[in-house]
Design a protein around this motif. Structure first.
Motif, PDB file in Angstrom:
ATOM      1  N   GLN A  17      63.107  47.374  13.040  1.00 55.84           N
ATOM      2  CA  GLN A  17      64.560  47.289  13.072  1.00 55.84           C
ATOM      3  C   GLN A  17      65.128  47.563  14.471  1.00 55.84           C
ATOM      4  O   GLN A  17      66.287  47.272  14.742  1.00 55.84           O
ATOM      5  CB  GLN A  17      65.180  48.272  12.078  1.00 55.84           C
ATOM      6  CG  GLN A  17      65.127  47.809  10.623  1.00 55.84           C
ATOM      7  CD  GLN A  17      63.715  47.773  10.057  1.00 55.84           C
ATOM      8  OE1 GLN A  17      62.931  48.687  10.283  1.00 55.84           O
ATOM      9  NE2 GLN A  17      63.381  46.721   9.326  1.00 55.84           N
ATOM     10  N   ASP A  18      64.315  48.135  15.351  1.00 59.61           N
ATOM     11  CA  ASP A  18      64.759  48.443  16.710  1.00 59.61           C
ATOM     12  C   ASP A  18      64.367  47.358  17.704  1.00 59.61           C
ATOM     13  O   ASP A  18      64.265  47.608  18.900  1.00 59.61           O
ATOM     14  CB  ASP A  18      64.161  49.788  17.165  1.00 59.61           C
ATOM     15  CG  ASP A  18      64.671  50.952  16.339  1.00 59.61           C
ATOM     16  OD1 ASP A  18      65.811  50.865  15.844  1.00 59.61           O
ATOM     17  OD2 ASP A  18      63.932  51.930  16.175  1.00 59.61           O
ATOM     18  N   ALA A  19      64.151  46.158  17.229  1.00 63.53           N
ATOM     19  CA  ALA A  19      63.703  45.074  18.102  1.00 63.53           C
ATOM     20  C   ALA A  19      64.799  44.685  19.088  1.00 63.53           C
ATOM     21  O   ALA A  19      65.992  44.814  18.814  1.00 63.53           O
ATOM     22  CB  ALA A  19      63.304  43.865  17.263  1.00 63.53           C
ATOM     23  N   GLU A  20      64.373  44.219  20.237  1.00 61.66           N
ATOM     24  CA  GLU A  20      65.293  43.715  21.248  1.00 61.66           C
ATOM     25  C   GLU A  20      64.708  42.460  21.875  1.00 61.66           C
ATOM     26  O   GLU A  20      63.532  42.140  21.662  1.00 61.66           O
ATOM     27  CB  GLU A  20      65.574  44.781  22.298  1.00 61.66           C
ATOM     28  CG  GLU A  20      64.347  45.390  22.947  1.00 61.66           C
ATOM     29  CD  GLU A  20      64.706  46.607  23.789  1.00 61.66           C
ATOM     30  OE1 GLU A  20      65.015  46.399  24.972  1.00 61.66           O
ATOM     31  OE2 GLU A  20      64.686  47.734  23.258  1.00 61.66           O
ATOM     32  N   GLN A  28      64.827  48.610  29.953  1.00 62.56           N
ATOM     33  CA  GLN A  28      63.548  48.425  29.267  1.00 62.56           C
ATOM     34  C   GLN A  28      62.411  49.079  30.031  1.00 62.56           C
ATOM     35  O   GLN A  28      61.502  49.665  29.423  1.00 62.56           O
ATOM     36  CB  GLN A  28      63.281  46.930  29.068  1.00 62.56           C
ATOM     37  CG  GLN A  28      64.190  46.296  28.025  1.00 62.56           C
ATOM     38  CD  GLN A  28      64.099  44.788  27.988  1.00 62.56           C
ATOM     39  OE1 GLN A  28      63.744  44.142  28.991  1.00 62.56           O
ATOM     40  NE2 GLN A  28      64.420  44.189  26.850  1.00 62.56           N
ATOM     41  N   ILE A  29      62.441  49.002  31.370  1.00 61.53           N
ATOM     42  CA  ILE A  29      61.434  49.707  32.169  1.00 61.53           C
ATOM     43  C   ILE A  29      61.476  51.201  31.852  1.00 61.53           C
ATOM     44  O   ILE A  29      60.440  51.850  31.673  1.00 61.53           O
ATOM     45  CB  ILE A  29      61.680  49.479  33.675  1.00 61.53           C
ATOM     46  CG1 ILE A  29      61.371  48.037  34.066  1.00 61.53           C
ATOM     47  CG2 ILE A  29      60.844  50.447  34.518  1.00 61.53           C
ATOM     48  CD1 ILE A  29      59.915  47.693  34.159  1.00 61.53           C
ATOM     49  N   GLY A  30      62.690  51.751  31.745  1.00 62.97           N
ATOM     50  CA  GLY A  30      62.829  53.168  31.420  1.00 62.97           C
ATOM     51  C   GLY A  30      62.317  53.504  30.040  1.00 62.97           C
ATOM     52  O   GLY A  30      61.705  54.555  29.828  1.00 62.97           O
ATOM     53  N   PRO A  49      60.952  40.810  13.245  1.00 64.79           N
ATOM     54  CA  PRO A  49      59.720  41.186  13.944  1.00 64.79           C
ATOM     55  C   PRO A  49      58.881  42.144  13.104  1.00 64.79           C
ATOM     56  O   PRO A  49      59.411  42.889  12.279  1.00 64.79           O
ATOM     57  CB  PRO A  49      60.232  41.869  15.213  1.00 64.79           C
ATOM     58  CG  PRO A  49      61.611  41.341  15.403  1.00 64.79           C
ATOM     59  CD  PRO A  49      62.157  41.136  14.018  1.00 64.79           C
ATOM     60  N   LEU A  50      57.571  42.131  13.332  1.00 71.29           N
ATOM     61  CA  LEU A  50      56.656  43.029  12.644  1.00 71.29           C
ATOM     62  C   LEU A  50      56.142  44.081  13.606  1.00 71.29           C
ATOM     63  O   LEU A  50      55.984  43.821  14.798  1.00 71.29           O
ATOM     64  CB  LEU A  50      55.471  42.261  12.060  1.00 71.29           C
ATOM     65  CG  LEU A  50      55.777  41.169  11.034  1.00 71.29           C
ATOM     66  CD1 LEU A  50      54.489  40.476  10.610  1.00 71.29           C
ATOM     67  CD2 LEU A  50      56.519  41.729   9.831  1.00 71.29           C
TER      68      LEU A  50
END
Length: 228
Positions: free
Chosen positions: A92-95, A153-155, A222-223
């Protein structure tokens, strides 16, 4: 697999892939089209079977294909080889993640061929109601990849220092422009990097004393899984 990291210049918009396209846990020479796997209630993944399918394979028209796919950032960190990632891995936290596949080759199978191969497997499958079952329908392999990550995203995956430690001596950081970084990864040989999945799930309730009828359904999100 050597890595470099450098600033991002102007790029063409990437193709946004439909739901169902997934990254492998790590680049691999295994798990081709027809791979059947399940994810249990603890999030562990198990290979169930390998279907005997007549797949078609061919190079894509462009030498480099730019794509976007929705994935959990922690799952992506594991794909990169950052096994020290300690954050949550929740579907659920996909980006949105953007990357470029170098020298892509696609492996596909027709609906008719998949129906033929799946029929005996579904008839004999010992379906566990607390598990989810999936089949690989389509794959993309590559000789190298370029990942484009935002500073945020790097962080999320530990920052530049953690990346340098995890990715080794080939890791280099240059100037960042446009709020994004690029990480290049070259593979020692052609490897599968992503796949299109369908879920094998009940399509009708079973009558008394009978198992439910199973069919193939689109994957809608997503899985995330862990390797046992």
């Amino acid at each position: 697999m050597p890595f470099t990291l450098f600033g991002n210049g102007q790029k063409k918009p990437a193709q946004i892939l439909e739901e169902g396209w997934l990254l492998y846990a790590k680049p691999t020479t295994l798990e081709p089209v027809g791979t059947l796997f399940r994810i249990d209630d603890a999030g562990r993944r198990f290979i169930v079977d390998q279907l005997k399918v007549q797949a078609q394979e061919g190079a894509e028209a462009a030498a480099k294909v730019q794509l976007q796919v929705r994935a959990n950032i922690g799952f992506f960190a594991r794909f990169l080889g950052l096994d020290s990632y300690g954050g949550k891995m929740n579907a659920q936290d996909a980006e949105q993640l953007e990357f470029e596949i170098v020298e892509p080759v696609r492996q596909v199978v027709t609906d008719a061929e998949m129906d033929r191969a799946m029929a005996p497997v579904i008839a004999s499958l010992k379906y566990r109601a607390d598990n989810r079952y999936f089949v690989v329908r389509d794959t993309r392999s590559a000789l190298a990849m370029t990942y484009r990550l935002t500073q945020t995203q790097i962080g999320e995956i530990g920052g530049e220092a953690s990346l340098a430690v995890a990715l080794g001596a080939g890791f280099k950081l240059g100037a960042c422009t446009g709020g994004a970084y690029e990480i290049n990864q070259t593979f020692p040989e052609r490897m599968r990097v992503m796949f299109l999945a369908e879920e094998i799930a009940p399509v009708s309730a079973g009558l008394a004393g009978h198992a439910p009828e199973l069919g193939r359904l689109p994957v809608r999100q997503p899985l995330v899984w862990v390797e046992r």
